[in-house]
Scaffold this motif. Structure first.
Motif, PDB file in Angstrom:
ATOM      1  N   LEU A 111       0.936  -1.253   0.039  1.00 11.91           N
ATOM      2  CA  LEU A 111       0.158  -0.049  -0.085  1.00 11.91           C
ATOM      3  C   LEU A 111       0.862   1.326  -0.005  1.00 11.91           C
ATOM      4  O   LEU A 111       2.039   1.216   0.575  1.00 11.91           O
ATOM      5  N   ARG A 112       0.711   2.130  -0.807  1.00 11.55           N
ATOM      6  CA  ARG A 112       1.231   3.681  -0.992  1.00 11.55           C
ATOM      7  C   ARG A 112       0.535   4.683  -0.410  1.00 11.55           C
ATOM      8  O   ARG A 112       1.173   5.518   0.121  1.00 11.55           O
ATOM      9  N   LEU A 113      -1.055   4.610  -0.575  1.00  7.21           N
ATOM     10  CA  LEU A 113      -1.720   5.540  -0.119  1.00  7.21           C
ATOM     11  C   LEU A 113      -2.896   5.377   0.753  1.00  7.21           C
ATOM     12  O   LEU A 113      -3.349   4.247   0.523  1.00  7.21           O
ATOM     13  N   ARG A 137       2.012   8.010   1.590  1.00 10.12           N
ATOM     14  CA  ARG A 137       1.162   9.215   2.112  1.00 10.12           C
ATOM     15  C   ARG A 137       0.011   8.431   3.209  1.00 10.12           C
ATOM     16  O   ARG A 137      -0.625   7.561   3.028  1.00 10.12           O
ATOM     17  N   LEU A 138      -0.018   9.353   4.264  1.00 12.45           N
ATOM     18  CA  LEU A 138      -1.102   8.854   5.425  1.00 12.45           C
ATOM     19  C   LEU A 138      -1.717  10.065   5.659  1.00 12.45           C
ATOM     20  O   LEU A 138      -1.267  10.957   6.346  1.00 12.45           O
ATOM     21  N   LEU A 139      -3.218  10.198   5.364  1.00 11.33           N
ATOM     22  CA  LEU A 139      -4.268  11.138   5.652  1.00 11.33           C
ATOM     23  C   LEU A 139      -5.002  10.977   6.997  1.00 11.33           C
ATOM     24  O   LEU A 139      -5.929  10.016   6.802  1.00 11.33           O
ATOM     25  N   LEU A 140      -4.483  11.515   7.935  1.00 16.03           N
ATOM     26  CA  LEU A 140      -5.422  11.346   9.385  1.00 16.03           C
ATOM     27  C   LEU A 140      -5.913  12.801   9.665  1.00 16.03           C
ATOM     28  O   LEU A 140      -6.314  12.730  10.928  1.00 16.03           O
ATOM     29  N   PHE A 141      -6.397  13.812   8.873  1.00 13.93           N
ATOM     30  CA  PHE A 141      -6.609  14.902   9.191  1.00 13.93           C
ATOM     31  C   PHE A 141      -8.256  14.904   9.368  1.00 13.93           C
ATOM     32  O   PHE A 141      -8.815  14.120   8.987  1.00 13.93           O
ATOM     33  N   LEU A 156       6.899   2.767   9.592  1.00 20.45           N
ATOM     34  CA  LEU A 156       6.646   3.391   8.298  1.00 20.45           C
ATOM     35  C   LEU A 156       7.964   4.277   7.886  1.00 20.45           C
ATOM     36  O   LEU A 156       8.031   5.401   7.691  1.00 20.45           O
ATOM     37  N   GLY A 157       8.780   3.249   7.555  1.00 16.78           N
ATOM     38  CA  GLY A 157      10.095   4.195   7.070  1.00 16.78           C
ATOM     39  C   GLY A 157       9.886   4.794   5.639  1.00 16.78           C
ATOM     40  O   GLY A 157      10.897   5.462   5.402  1.00 16.78           O
ATOM     41  N   ALA A 158       9.036   4.213   4.800  1.00 17.94           N
ATOM     42  CA  ALA A 158       9.071   4.972   3.610  1.00 17.94           C
ATOM     43  C   ALA A 158       8.041   6.169   3.494  1.00 17.94           C
ATOM     44  O   ALA A 158       7.805   6.723   2.566  1.00 17.94           O
ATOM     45  N   ARG A 161       4.734  11.856   3.411  1.00 18.07           N
ATOM     46  CA  ARG A 161       3.751  12.827   3.821  1.00 18.07           C
ATOM     47  C   ARG A 161       2.679  12.310   4.807  1.00 18.07           C
ATOM     48  O   ARG A 161       2.202  11.397   4.626  1.00 18.07           O
ATOM     49  N   LEU A 162       2.915  13.091   6.129  1.00 20.90           N
ATOM     50  CA  LEU A 162       1.788  12.691   7.289  1.00 20.90           C
ATOM     51  C   LEU A 162       0.996  14.047   7.402  1.00 20.90           C
ATOM     52  O   LEU A 162       1.580  15.053   7.897  1.00 20.90           O
TER      53      LEU A 162
END
Length: 507
Positions: A111-113, A137-141, A156-158, A161-162
């Motif tokens: 998984l990338r996004l 990319r991890l979207l938690l907003f 989450l070494g790679a 964008r958080l």
């Protein structure tokens, strides 16, 4: 007759059936294993906006992009992604998820996004994001996150964008980023939270590329002098995360929510702050000026031996041994960076990332490299040679002046030029008188003078232009050339004395 009608009807039935087929004679069929009411197109699977309360049981294994947003999902089963080995993007935003749980993403190694925005998450546990080693990319907003485990992002070494904006976080660990490394991280959004306590030294120790993507606006920050000078310096350096949202950086002047002031507009609050307190917070970047085509070597100096050393190029490329993708930059065994042929694309900030057990946290060093084009070196000025040459030229000119006669052609040219350019000069008064006197002394037997025998000569009034009182001789119509005694002087009252003082001279 009835038999014929029945036979015709039987013959038309196959034609009617064929007409109901597709354009090529095949009945349209639903995609294989596509959930009900969902849309399947190639490797895309969209079940968005269907009001689903649970994830569909059967999902096609070919799906690489799964969209389950805008539903009513409340729970995710452990291992539910096991059939989707090709999954690269998962969108779960705008649902009702309040907790994730252990093992939810264990089968999503590719998984990338991951989009978990606009849910009801209140906390992130240590194993909630386990198994997402390739996530970028991890979207938690826009959740309700108030607590993050100390190692919530471990593994989450790679991640680059958080997004944690619009939550309820009151603290954040900037020294180790809750288990998240800074090797690949470029964007960290913590805006619109409740951050009231920020360790300024840990904030200043972040690498430059992360400071450029660290968003802290719309937080009740303390009106601390060191924090003010740090953010002021970032603003002066043009870091986009600060300069783009300068009006939204606020602090509490008296620890009261109604005492919010803007960092960069109300300087009176910080007028008693001394800049000495901010000295030493940030290690200044090393300024290097290199000519294009030269070689360059950068060393990553750390306070203790480092186990892992990596570099980040101005193009945000992670540089590890053996070097860059294009081969122009090499990372040596001792961790130093070497460029054999500096080019314009090497201009910018190089950041060294060092990690080790004896280091308090990841140390960074910054080198700001400026590439200049080489200037042509001026030729050496030999004063002795130029002096000798000047003396020789001067001697030759003197000899030519003394011994070399001018050429005849030059003389003729000069004379001809002077003759052609000779301007007519006005005759002087004496010359006019002598010429007129010569006319009077002409013998009477000259044939050319017969026509003027009966001419008269008179004296005119002295001219005021250069005659100095002398009378001017003029010839009248009734003048007798053979009787010059009858000459009359014509003088005005103004020149009577001067006329009488001078006599008529005849030659």
């Amino acid at each position: 007759m009835a038999w014929l009608v029945l036979l015709g009807a039987l013959l038309c039935m196959p034609r009617v059936g064929v007409g109901s087929l597709g354009s090529e004679g095949f009945l349209p069929s639903a995609p294989h294993n596509c959930p009900y009411r969902c849309v399947c197109a190639a490797d895309l699977l969209s079940c968005a906006g269907l009001g689903l309360q649970d994830v569909p049981a059967a999902l096609p294994a070919a799906a690489a992009d799964l969209d389950l947003s805008h539903n009513a999902l409340q729970r995710l089963r452990p291992g539910w992604l096991a059939p989707l080995s090709r999954l690269r993007a998962l969108r779960l935003g705008h649902n009702e998820l309040d907790v994730l749980g252990h093992g939810v993403f264990t089968n999503a190694s590719g998984l990338r996004l991951l989009d978990l925005s606009s849910n009801a998450l209140r906390a992130l546990g240590r194993h909630d994001l386990e198994g997402l080693g390739a996530l970028e990319r991890l979207l938690l907003f826009n959740n309700r996150l108030a607590h993050l485990d100390e190692h919530a992002f471990h593994g989450l070494g790679a991640l680059s964008r958080l997004y944690l904006g619009c939550n309820e976080l009151s603290s954040f660990s900037f020294d180790h980023l809750h288990g998240l490394g800074t090797t690949h991280l470029r964007t960290l959004d913590l805006s619109s939270n409740r951050l009231g306590r920020i360790p300024v030294p840990d904030l200043a120790a972040l690498p430059a590329f992360l400071k450029n993507g660290l968003y802290l606006h719309n937080n009740p920050l303390p009106c601390d002098c060191r924090l003010y000078h740090l953010l002021q310096r970032w603003h002066q350096r043009g870091l986009s995360a600060v300069s783009d949202f300068a009006r939204e950086y606020m602090c509490l002047a008296f620890k009261v929510p109604t005492s919010r002031v803007r960092f960069f507009e109300h300087s009176r609050v910080f007028e008693n702050c001394s800049a000495v307190l901010a000295q030493g917070l940030e290690q200044p970047e090393v300024q290097l000026h290199v000519q294009m085509g030269r070689s360059l070597r950068l060393h990553c100096n750390t306070s203790a031996p480092a186990v892992r050393i990596a570099w980040v190029s101005p193009q945000h490329e992670l540089l590890v041994a053996p070097g860059s993708r294009d081969g122009s930059i090499a990372v040596l065994a001792d961790g130093s960076l070497a460029i054999s042929n500096v080019q314009p694309q090497h201009e910018g900030v190089f950041v060294c990332l060092a990690a080790g057990p004896r280091l308090h946290h990841n140390q960074t060093h910054e080198y700001n490299v400026s590439v200049h084009f080489p200037h042509p070196e001026p030729e050496a000025f030999n004063t002795g040679f130029t002096t000798l040459l000047g003396c020789a030229v001067g001697l030759v000119l003197v000899l030519l002046y003394l011994f070399a006669p001018p050429c005849p052609g030059c003389r003729r040219c000069y004379r001809r030029t002077c003759h052609c350019r000779r301007w007519p000069r006005a005759p002087s008064p004496l010359q006019e008188l002598s010429a007129q006197s010569s006319v009077l002394s002409t013998p009477p037997d000259v044939p050319s003078r017969k026509a003027s025998v009966h001419k008269h000569v008179v004296f005119l009034e002295p001219g005021r232009r250069g005659l100095n009182g002398r009378v001017q001789l003029a010839v009248a119509e009734d003048f007798d050339l053979y009787n010059p005694v009858g000459l009359r002087l014509k003088a005005g009252s103004e020149s009577a004395s001067s006329t009488g003082s001078e006599g008529l001279v005849m030659t």
